[in-house]
Structures are given as structure tokens and as C-alpha cells.
Design a protein around this motif. Structure first.
Motif, PDB file in Angstrom:
ATOM      1  N   LYS A 201      32.666  69.965  -5.408  1.00  0.00           N
ATOM      2  CA  LYS A 201      32.153  70.070  -6.782  1.00  0.00           C
ATOM      3  C   LYS A 201      33.249  70.022  -7.849  1.00  0.00           C
ATOM      4  O   LYS A 201      32.960  69.821  -9.014  1.00  0.00           O
ATOM      5  N   ASP A 202      34.482  70.204  -7.442  1.00  0.00           N
ATOM      6  CA  ASP A 202      35.585  70.185  -8.397  1.00  0.00           C
ATOM      7  C   ASP A 202      36.042  68.763  -8.742  1.00  0.00           C
ATOM      8  O   ASP A 202      36.805  68.569  -9.684  1.00  0.00           O
ATOM      9  N   LEU A 203      35.570  67.756  -8.006  1.00  0.00           N
ATOM     10  CA  LEU A 203      35.979  66.380  -8.271  1.00  0.00           C
ATOM     11  C   LEU A 203      35.089  65.741  -9.327  1.00  0.00           C
ATOM     12  O   LEU A 203      33.910  66.057  -9.443  1.00  0.00           O
TER      13      LEU A 203
ATOM     14  N   MET B 292      25.417  64.969 -11.183  1.00  0.00           N
ATOM     15  CA  MET B 292      26.420  66.035 -11.068  1.00  0.00           C
ATOM     16  C   MET B 292      25.958  67.280 -11.826  1.00  0.00           C
ATOM     17  O   MET B 292      26.119  68.396 -11.334  1.00  0.00           O
ATOM     18  N   ASP B 293      25.397  67.087 -13.009  1.00  0.00           N
ATOM     19  CA  ASP B 293      24.874  68.229 -13.778  1.00  0.00           C
ATOM     20  C   ASP B 293      23.787  68.948 -12.999  1.00  0.00           C
ATOM     21  O   ASP B 293      23.728  70.180 -12.986  1.00  0.00           O
ATOM     22  N   MET B 294      22.925  68.189 -12.345  1.00  0.00           N
ATOM     23  CA  MET B 294      21.850  68.768 -11.540  1.00  0.00           C
ATOM     24  C   MET B 294      22.436  69.593 -10.377  1.00  0.00           C
ATOM     25  O   MET B 294      21.985  70.702 -10.108  1.00  0.00           O
ATOM     26  N   LEU B 295      23.466  69.075  -9.734  1.00  0.00           N
ATOM     27  CA  LEU B 295      24.106  69.813  -8.644  1.00  0.00           C
ATOM     28  C   LEU B 295      24.719  71.110  -9.142  1.00  0.00           C
ATOM     29  O   LEU B 295      24.601  72.150  -8.492  1.00  0.00           O
ATOM     30  N   HIS B 296      25.395  71.035 -10.285  1.00  0.00           N
ATOM     31  CA  HIS B 296      26.033  72.240 -10.834  1.00  0.00           C
ATOM     32  C   HIS B 296      24.975  73.256 -11.258  1.00  0.00           C
ATOM     33  O   HIS B 296      25.180  74.463 -11.100  1.00  0.00           O
ATOM     34  N   ALA B 297      23.862  72.805 -11.789  1.00  0.00           N
ATOM     35  CA  ALA B 297      22.789  73.712 -12.211  1.00  0.00           C
ATOM     36  C   ALA B 297      22.151  74.412 -11.005  1.00  0.00           C
ATOM     37  O   ALA B 297      21.754  75.568 -11.102  1.00  0.00           O
ATOM     38  N   GLU B 298      22.070  73.715  -9.871  1.00  0.00           N
ATOM     39  CA  GLU B 298      21.494  74.310  -8.668  1.00  0.00           C
ATOM     40  C   GLU B 298      22.348  75.452  -8.145  1.00  0.00           C
ATOM     41  O   GLU B 298      21.852  76.341  -7.473  1.00  0.00           O
TER      42      GLU B 298
ATOM     43  N   LEU C 244      35.099  60.773  -7.103  1.00  0.00           N
ATOM     44  CA  LEU C 244      34.141  60.621  -6.012  1.00  0.00           C
ATOM     45  C   LEU C 244      33.744  59.158  -5.806  1.00  0.00           C
ATOM     46  O   LEU C 244      33.573  58.708  -4.675  1.00  0.00           O
ATOM     47  N   MET C 245      33.607  58.438  -6.912  1.00  0.00           N
ATOM     48  CA  MET C 245      33.253  57.026  -6.856  1.00  0.00           C
ATOM     49  C   MET C 245      34.305  56.241  -6.065  1.00  0.00           C
ATOM     50  O   MET C 245      33.970  55.484  -5.151  1.00  0.00           O
ATOM     51  N   PHE C 246      35.581  56.440  -6.403  1.00  0.00           N
ATOM     52  CA  PHE C 246      36.651  55.726  -5.706  1.00  0.00           C
ATOM     53  C   PHE C 246      36.768  56.191  -4.250  1.00  0.00           C
ATOM     54  O   PHE C 246      36.988  55.385  -3.358  1.00  0.00           O
ATOM     55  N   MET C 247      36.592  57.483  -4.001  1.00  0.00           N
ATOM     56  CA  MET C 247      36.659  58.026  -2.649  1.00  0.00           C
ATOM     57  C   MET C 247      35.556  57.419  -1.771  1.00  0.00           C
ATOM     58  O   MET C 247      35.739  57.240  -0.570  1.00  0.00           O
ATOM     59  N   SER C 248      34.455  57.076  -2.385  1.00  0.00           N
ATOM     60  CA  SER C 248      33.309  56.529  -1.655  1.00  0.00           C
ATOM     61  C   SER C 248      33.429  55.037  -1.389  1.00  0.00           C
ATOM     62  O   SER C 248      32.595  54.456  -0.693  1.00  0.00           O
ATOM     63  N   GLY C 249      34.431  54.396  -1.946  1.00  0.00           N
ATOM     64  CA  GLY C 249      34.664  52.978  -1.678  1.00  0.00           C
ATOM     65  C   GLY C 249      34.242  52.036  -2.786  1.00  0.00           C
ATOM     66  O   GLY C 249      34.444  50.831  -2.686  1.00  0.00           O
ATOM     67  N   PHE C 250      33.659  52.567  -3.863  1.00  0.00           N
ATOM     68  CA  PHE C 250      33.306  51.713  -4.997  1.00  0.00           C
ATOM     69  C   PHE C 250      34.572  51.384  -5.782  1.00  0.00           C
ATOM     70  O   PHE C 250      35.454  52.225  -5.911  1.00  0.00           O
ATOM     71  N   THR C 251      34.656  50.179  -6.308  1.00  0.00           N
ATOM     72  CA  THR C 251      35.837  49.794  -7.079  1.00  0.00           C
ATOM     73  C   THR C 251      35.510  49.457  -8.523  1.00  0.00           C
ATOM     74  O   THR C 251      36.396  49.409  -9.357  1.00  0.00           O
ATOM     75  N   SER C 252      34.250  49.230  -8.824  1.00  0.00           N
ATOM     76  CA  SER C 252      33.836  48.881 -10.174  1.00  0.00           C
ATOM     77  C   SER C 252      32.952  49.983 -10.737  1.00  0.00           C
ATOM     78  O   SER C 252      31.876  50.267 -10.192  1.00  0.00           O
TER      79      SER C 252
END
Length: 129
Positions: free
Chosen positions: A86-88, A121-127, A93-101
Motif C-alpha cells: 500500500k505504500d507504493l 487505490m483510494d478504495m483500497l485505502h478506505a477499506e 505498481l504500474m511499472f512493477m506489473s510490466g506496463f510501460t505506457s
């Protein structure tokens, strides 16, 4: 129709709903799905099949092709990592997942999830509050 290495047909279909048990995913080496350099030819070589056969297997599983397949799995990885790390930031996270654009990622994410990555991400933090 799914395929085993060597192009031998198998009756077990690929299935988006069971993405981690997918035959193709099971035969991808290591981080192939999150490797931004991993290409269609790499997958064909890893599965020892040709593009026509792989395309049929991916269509059978509901994917429009290789790009849809790999983006789907990268998105699943993004969501998993977003819950675990959650700190990323979305960008990390996008780049870590392999997306480049960034624009392609945001467009794909919104199309599949019906919200932006930031809203997710906001939804995850709210949960967690």
C-alpha cells in the motif's frame, strides 16, 4: 482449446475466471507476465507452438489476442500488489506489473475495472481504515 508444450492438444481450456491455473500462465517462465520485454514470440517459444494455435487458445479463453492476455495478467498482478504494498504509488505498481505506457495502462485499467487506478487505490485505502 489449450495446448501443451510441443503443440499437443489438451482438452483443458484456459479460463479467465481461473487466471492463475491457466495453462499458458502455468508454462510461462518466472516473471514472464510482468517482464515488459516479454513478447509474443517469447511466449510462442516457451510453449513450443505457433501463433495460430496460441491465438485459438487465447480466443477460446475469451482474450482478443496476446496483448489482451498479457495486459489482463499484468492488471491482476497490479491489483494484488496494490493490496500487499500500500505504500507504493500507482506509477511504481504500474511499472512493477510490466506496463510501460501510462496512458495505455490507465485506459486498459478503466476499461476493465470501470474506475481509474487512483480511484482503485483510494478504495483500497478506505477499506483499511
Amino acid at each position: 482449446m489449450a495446448f501443451q508444450p510441443g503443440g499437443i492438444e489438451c482438452v483443458t481450456p484456459l479460463n479467465r475466471s481461473t487466471d492463475e491455473s491457466s495453462f499458458v500462465v502455468a508454462y510461462c517462465p518466472g516473471d514472464c507476465l510482468t517482464n515488459p520485454q516479454y513478447a509474443l514470440q517469447d511466449l510462442l517459444n516457451d510453449l513450443n507452438t505457433n501463433e495460430n494455435r496460441l491465438d485459438k487458445a487465447l480466443h477460446y479463453d475469451g482474450f482478443s489476442g496476446f496483448r489482451d492476455f498479457i495486459n489482463f495478467h499484468r492488471l491482476q498482478y497490479f491489483k494484488e500488489q496494490a493490496r500487499l504494498q500500500k505504500d507504493l504509488s500507482v506509477k511504481e505498481l504500474m511499472f512493477m506489473s510490466g506496463f510501460t505506457s501510462r496512458s495505455s495502462f490507465y485506459r486498459y485499467f478503466a476499461n476493465v475495472e470501470k474506475m481509474s487506478p487512483g480511484e482503485y487505490m483510494d478504495m483500497l485505502h478506505a477499506e483499511n481504515k
